[in-house]
Motif scaffolding. Sequence first.
Motif, PDB file in Angstrom:
ATOM      1  N   VAL A  39       0.838  -1.204   0.000  1.00 46.24           N
ATOM      2  CA  VAL A  39       0.000   0.000   0.000  1.00 46.24           C
ATOM      3  C   VAL A  39       0.870   1.249   0.000  1.00 46.24           C
ATOM      4  O   VAL A  39       2.039   1.200   0.377  1.00 46.24           O
ATOM      5  N   PRO A  40       0.304   2.394  -0.413  1.00 44.85           N
ATOM      6  CA  PRO A  40       1.077   3.642  -0.391  1.00 44.85           C
ATOM      7  C   PRO A  40       1.594   3.971   1.011  1.00 44.85           C
ATOM      8  O   PRO A  40       0.962   3.628   2.014  1.00 44.85           O
ATOM      9  N   GLU A  41       2.723   4.633   1.067  1.00 45.10           N
ATOM     10  CA  GLU A  41       3.407   4.949   2.331  1.00 45.10           C
ATOM     11  C   GLU A  41       2.502   5.659   3.338  1.00 45.10           C
ATOM     12  O   GLU A  41       2.571   5.392   4.536  1.00 45.10           O
ATOM     13  N   LYS A  42       1.639   6.541   2.867  1.00 42.79           N
ATOM     14  CA  LYS A  42       0.783   7.318   3.776  1.00 42.79           C
ATOM     15  C   LYS A  42      -0.456   6.549   4.229  1.00 42.79           C
ATOM     16  O   LYS A  42      -1.263   7.079   4.976  1.00 42.79           O
ATOM     17  N   SER A  43      -0.625   5.338   3.786  1.00 39.22           N
ATOM     18  CA  SER A  43      -1.836   4.560   4.087  1.00 39.22           C
ATOM     19  C   SER A  43      -1.489   3.262   4.804  1.00 39.22           C
ATOM     20  O   SER A  43      -1.786   2.185   4.320  1.00 39.22           O
ATOM     21  N   LYS A  44      -0.881   3.342   5.928  1.00 37.43           N
ATOM     22  CA  LYS A  44      -0.445   2.143   6.649  1.00 37.43           C
ATOM     23  C   LYS A  44      -1.577   1.536   7.470  1.00 37.43           C
ATOM     24  O   LYS A  44      -2.425   2.235   8.007  1.00 37.43           O
ATOM     25  N   PHE A  45      -1.545   0.209   7.564  1.00 41.20           N
ATOM     26  CA  PHE A  45      -2.519  -0.524   8.364  1.00 41.20           C
ATOM     27  C   PHE A  45      -1.915  -0.860   9.716  1.00 41.20           C
ATOM     28  O   PHE A  45      -0.710  -1.066   9.837  1.00 41.20           O
ATOM     29  N   ILE A  46      -2.758  -0.901  10.724  1.00 42.47           N
ATOM     30  CA  ILE A  46      -2.340  -1.274  12.070  1.00 42.47           C
ATOM     31  C   ILE A  46      -3.372  -2.252  12.628  1.00 42.47           C
ATOM     32  O   ILE A  46      -4.444  -2.439  12.046  1.00 42.47           O
TER      33      ILE A  46
END
Length: 184
Positions: A107-114
């Motif tokens: 995914v794009p760098e600014k859209s991280k999952f946690i």
Amino acid sequence: MKKIFSFLFISVWTICNAQTYSLEELQKKFKSENYKKKVLLEFQKSIEHLEEKPILYEYIPGEVIAWSLMDGQFLLNSMFLIKNDTLMEIDALPKDDAFLSKLNSYVPEKSKFIYRPELWTLPAVKKLANKSYLIKVNVKSYNPRPYEPSPDILTYCLEYTTKDFKKFRLIRLKNAKSEKWIKV
């Protein structure tokens, strides 16, 4: 002192008036020939502390059952695997850093999952021919300011497998707005 007494009274009253499913209701809800009475009683015990009747799920008859309840703004849920007529609580959502790193690499760098429960939907579970389990879930990327819309917040559909509900392997994913799946 009055506040403590009131709190205790409300707590006891809530517990006494909590609704649960009777054994007969569980036998009607689930295909009763797949479950021993002992298993249904254990399942019943898992929901007896809830204030309302939860939604029940029978993902794999005789093997994987679950319940969920929306309690205010919180989603409460439990999933169980039945082995040798014993009910074992499981988690169909991964929790390890390796899985999350693999997911975030797509995914794009600014859209991280946690890993936060409110970002992951309830999983759908299916048994595969090789005796592993296929799990489908939607996950939303983390937003440090949840009340401010951002184009960087994405929702992805994930499919992953497990044999033991401890180790998970990402199979494929896609942006929820896309038709194209990415194989991992």
